[in-house]
Write a protein that holds these residues in place. Structure first.
Motif, PDB file in Angstrom:
ATOM      1  N   SER A  40       0.964  -1.227  -0.142  1.00 32.98           N
ATOM      2  CA  SER A  40       0.013  -0.119  -0.072  1.00 32.98           C
ATOM      3  C   SER A  40       0.959   1.130  -0.176  1.00 32.98           C
ATOM      4  O   SER A  40       1.748   1.576   1.224  1.00 32.98           O
ATOM      5  N   ASN A  41       1.032   2.012  -1.108  1.00 33.97           N
ATOM      6  CA  ASN A  41       1.746   3.168  -1.213  1.00 33.97           C
ATOM      7  C   ASN A  41       1.035   4.170  -1.955  1.00 33.97           C
ATOM      8  O   ASN A  41       0.369   3.956  -2.731  1.00 33.97           O
ATOM      9  N   LYS A  42       1.541   5.423  -1.580  1.00 32.48           N
ATOM     10  CA  LYS A  42       0.966   6.837  -2.155  1.00 32.48           C
ATOM     11  C   LYS A  42       1.833   7.224  -3.276  1.00 32.48           C
ATOM     12  O   LYS A  42       1.368   8.039  -4.058  1.00 32.48           O
ATOM     13  N   ASP A  43       2.769   6.341  -3.618  1.00 31.08           N
ATOM     14  CA  ASP A  43       3.704   6.848  -4.698  1.00 31.08           C
ATOM     15  C   ASP A  43       3.830   5.959  -5.842  1.00 31.08           C
ATOM     16  O   ASP A  43       5.025   5.612  -6.446  1.00 31.08           O
ATOM     17  N   GLY A  44       2.872   5.167  -6.131  1.00 34.47           N
ATOM     18  CA  GLY A  44       2.872   4.000  -7.099  1.00 34.47           C
ATOM     19  C   GLY A  44       2.990   4.592  -8.648  1.00 34.47           C
ATOM     20  O   GLY A  44       3.650   4.071  -9.279  1.00 34.47           O
ATOM     21  N   ASP A  45       2.791   5.991  -8.856  1.00 33.27           N
ATOM     22  CA  ASP A  45       3.072   6.414 -10.006  1.00 33.27           C
ATOM     23  C   ASP A  45       4.623   7.071 -10.054  1.00 33.27           C
ATOM     24  O   ASP A  45       4.826   7.802 -11.190  1.00 33.27           O
ATOM     25  N   THR A  46       5.188   7.002  -9.057  1.00 28.77           N
ATOM     26  CA  THR A  46       6.631   7.714  -9.196  1.00 28.77           C
ATOM     27  C   THR A  46       7.496   7.005 -10.035  1.00 28.77           C
ATOM     28  O   THR A  46       7.561   5.605 -10.111  1.00 28.77           O
ATOM     29  N   MET A  47       8.030   7.401 -10.980  1.00 27.17           N
ATOM     30  CA  MET A  47       9.016   7.104 -12.026  1.00 27.17           C
ATOM     31  C   MET A  47      10.278   6.645 -11.048  1.00 27.17           C
ATOM     32  O   MET A  47      11.130   7.801 -10.641  1.00 27.17           O
ATOM     33  N   LEU A  48      10.907   5.385 -11.240  1.00 24.16           N
ATOM     34  CA  LEU A  48      11.804   5.238 -10.415  1.00 24.16           C
ATOM     35  C   LEU A  48      13.198   5.332 -11.185  1.00 24.16           C
ATOM     36  O   LEU A  48      13.252   4.900 -12.384  1.00 24.16           O
ATOM     37  N   ALA A  49      14.028   5.859 -10.543  1.00 25.87           N
ATOM     38  CA  ALA A  49      15.547   5.775 -11.318  1.00 25.87           C
ATOM     39  C   ALA A  49      15.854   4.447 -11.600  1.00 25.87           C
ATOM     40  O   ALA A  49      15.680   3.553 -10.659  1.00 25.87           O
ATOM     41  N   PRO A  50      16.771   4.259 -12.718  1.00 19.83           N
ATOM     42  CA  PRO A  50      17.369   2.865 -12.802  1.00 19.83           C
ATOM     43  C   PRO A  50      18.077   2.233 -11.920  1.00 19.83           C
ATOM     44  O   PRO A  50      17.798   1.173 -11.357  1.00 19.83           O
ATOM     45  N   ASN A  51      18.978   3.023 -10.923  1.00 19.27           N
ATOM     46  CA  ASN A  51      19.661   2.410  -9.804  1.00 19.27           C
ATOM     47  C   ASN A  51      18.606   2.215  -8.601  1.00 19.27           C
ATOM     48  O   ASN A  51      18.951   1.089  -8.271  1.00 19.27           O
TER      49      ASN A  51
END
Length: 679
Positions: free
Chosen positions: A573-584
């Motif tokens: 359960s997270n509120k940052d699901g749309d956050t684009m993760l950096a490759p590292n």
């Protein structure tokens, strides 16, 4: 107290009376029959005695002024009015005229003279060794010499002593001729010397002789022939010298710009003065405005020429100078048409003005716009084309980049000469040599450039050109910076992919080759294939969101744990699901979860794993526990395979806690989802 005259009836009337003045008993608008023992005449109220048709008439004017001055200088003056009813009032003149009673024309002439004197001294202080600045200073001195006496006699209430009036008039004539001589001499030597100094001395000799003859009232028939004809000759000579200066300076943009400025000043100011003051007097017509107010025109002329000599702001003449001259022409055309329709067509004034305005609007203004397009074409590249050309320069190879940049500058400003600039100069484009050159600074490795003689030498570089050049340079610098950033990003991504393939996939494949059990080998091969799939997908899509990464990891963990008969209880359960993760970050998250799953399969002996994942303000919170054997003895010293897990979390600036749940093992990790965040 002021008087006015009716030309058609030769009656002098009382125009206004101060409410607190000595003549306050006199009715306003009354016709004056006598002042003392003299009958006033309309000629006594003449503002400028130059309009006298002969010296004889001028001498009579001075004589009447002397007589009237003695009359109003008495202790008591009897003023008799004939209208609206005959009456006589005894007036006791004040000892001194209050300064508040001086009319506006007095102050206009006074301030104009002071302004030109100050401007002349300022220009001289800037260029004390320049003959042109000296002549301009003389011209600046001549205007107050002419204006101050005129301010005195043109604002008199009725009369001045005849001798004083004569002296003031002579001083006024001297200042006027001195101004014309100084200005003509200036135009003969600036910006290009046309005559020798010996020839210049002929001007003060000739017109000094004219002033002496005029003062002595000999040779000439009257002041109109002596003064007004001389002024017209001087103004015509100034205009002719301006034309000659323009002809000789047609290949010198700086000289041509200066003479354009001079011509603009002369045509607007001196031309207007001659048209509304001198020419009407030559033809015996009363001027439409007071000559005192007309001194402002000479002041404006002087300011324009002073700016030219001081070499400031000669750059922006092309557009607005044409606009001023063309609209001035519209004004003159309107007046001429209006006068012609009234005189020759016998039209009334409103109708004549309406027709004249219509002709100017429908004929002259369209013609003016057509001339503007013909005389002032714009050769600049449009912004869209220019932007495309600049992007081409930014993306070009080093061998052709310099050539394309210079080609853009050449097509935009059309200089006669384009050369290398001075290294280490200013960071912004700068106008040099009074507008002859424009310096373009070094931009992202491109050498500085110096442009000379704008638009094929037709004009100077202007502040508008400098601002446009600054925009072009900023655009190019931004395009090159964007290209460098893109190339750096591509290089960094290639290096990351190569590092991941070498450090992770290479190590996993090597471990698979050396693995003694098929289960371990299959696990390592699956992880390697998954890593390769992630690398390909990230390169094609530009990365994944947190929600997508977690979904992939959940499927992968379920498959691996199911093969080992271990149940998985996964909740995120997270509120940052749309956050684009950096490759590292994405790679580290995969490695952490895979390491936890691998350790559970190999060492825990558990039948069930519980996993909880959440986020809070950009921080990931991971909680994993199982029902297996828990920590092995000696974990603190030998690490038992979890050292890699701790190293990965620490590399993300996170924190890791591993504890014995009795039964089972519990792992809690906390790390940021972006490099800018800290735990």
């Amino acid at each position: 107290m002021t008087f006015s005259a009716e030309d058609w009836s030769a009656i002098v009337r009382i125009e206004s009376v101060a409410s607190d003045g000595p003549a306050r008993m006199l009715p306003q608008g009354a016709a004056v029959a006598t002042i003392g023992d003299m009958m006033p005449e309309p000629g006594d109220l003449i503002e400028e005695p130059d309009v006298a048709e002969s010296y004889k008439a001028l001498s009579r004017f001075f004589e009447r002024q002397a007589l009237l001055s003695r009359v109003i200088g008495r202790e008591l003056v009897a003023i008799t009015t004939a209208e609206p009813e005959a009456s006589q009032v005894l007036v006791k003149p004040a000892a001194h005229r209050p300064i508040t009673s001086l009319p506006g024309v007095f102050w206009v002439q006074l301030l104009t003279g002071l302004a030109t004197l100050v401007i002349g001294a300022w220009v001289w202080s800037l260029r004390r060794h320049d003959a042109a600045a000296w002549l301009l200073a003389v011209a600046g001195l001549s205007i107050p010499v002419a204006a101050f006496p005129a301010a005195i006699y043109s604002s008199r209430e009725l009369a001045l002593p005849g001798a004083l009036f004569h002296v003031l008039t002579a001083i006024n004539h001297f200042g006027t001729l001195l101004f014309g001589v100084a200005m003509l001499a200036l135009f003969l030597i600036y910006p290009r010397r046309l005559v020798s100094n010996r020839a210049l001395w002929l001007l003060p000799i000739v017109f000094g002789g004219v002033w002496i003859l005029d003062t002595l009232q000999v040779v000439f028939r009257g002041p109109v022939e002596a003064m007004h004809v001389s002024i017209v000759i001087l103004m015509a000579a100034i205009m002719m010298s301006a034309v000659v200066q323009y002809f000789f300076g047609r290949r010198d943009p700086a000289a041509r710009a200066a003479i354009r400025w001079f011509a603009l000043s002369v045509v607007l100011c001196a031309g207007t003065f001659v048209s509304v003051i001198i020419l009407p007097n030559l033809f015996g017509v009363r001027p439409s405005i007071s000559q005192g107010y007309a001194f402002v025109l000479f002041g404006l002329l002087f300011v324009g020429v002073a700016v030219g000599v001081a070499r400031h702001r000669l750059f922006e003449l092309e557009g607005w100078a044409f606009s001023i001259l063309s609209y001035f022409g519209a004004f003159v055309l309107l007046l001429l048409l209006d006068a012609a329709l009234i005189v020759f067509m016998a039209m009334d004034r409103p109708g004549a003005f309406a027709v004249s305005l219509l002709v100017v609007a429908l004929v002259y203004l369209p013609f003016r716009n057509w001339m503007a397009r013909r005389l002032m074409p714009r050769g600049e590249l449009d912004r869209e084309t220019l932007f495309g050309r600049i992007v081409d320069v930014a993306l070009a190879k080093d061998t052709v980049q310099e050539e394309r940049w210079r080609q853009i500058l050449s097509e935009t400003f059309q200089p006669l000469h384009l050369s290398d600039g001075i290294a280490g100069g200013a960071n912004e484009p700068a106008i040099e040599e009074d507008g002859l050159a424009l310096a373009i600074p070094r931009i992202a490795g491109l050498a500085p450039v110096r442009l000379s003689y704008a638009y094929r030498g037709r004009r100077l570089f202007s502040p508008r050109d400098r601002r446009f050049a600054a925009d072009i340079c900023a655009m190019l610098a931004h395009a090159i910076a964007s290209r460098d950033a893109r190339e750096k990003g591509a290089t960094d991504e290639r290096m990351r992919i190569a590092r991941d393939m070498h450090d992770n996939m290479g190590a996993q494949l090597l471990s698979a080759l050396r693995s003694e059990t098929s289960e371990r080998k299959n696990t390592l091969i699956r992880e390697t294939i998954s890593d390769l799939r992630d690398i390909v997908n990230n390169a094609a899509r530009g990365g994944k969101t947190l929600e997508e990464v977690l979904a992939d990891l959940r499927i992968e963990a379920l498959e691996r744990l199911a093969a080992a008969d271990i149940a998985l209880d996964w909740r995120d359960s997270n509120k940052d699901g749309d956050t684009m993760l950096a490759p590292n970050i994405a790679y580290a998250l995969r490695s952490i979860l895979r390491e936890i799953v691998s350790n559970a399969i190999r060492h825990s002996g558990a039948s069930r794993i519980r996993l909880r994942f959440s986020t809070e303000n950009g921080i990931a919170l991971l909680d994993v526990s199982d029902n297996g054997n828990g920590l092995a003895p000696g974990y603190e010293t030998n690490g038992n395979g979890l050292a890699n897990l701790e190293a990965r979390v620490t590399a993300l600036n996170g924190a890791l806690v591993i504890g014995d749940a009795k039964p089972g093992l519990i792992v809690r990790a906390r790390f940021p989802l972006s490099e800018s965040k800290t735990t």
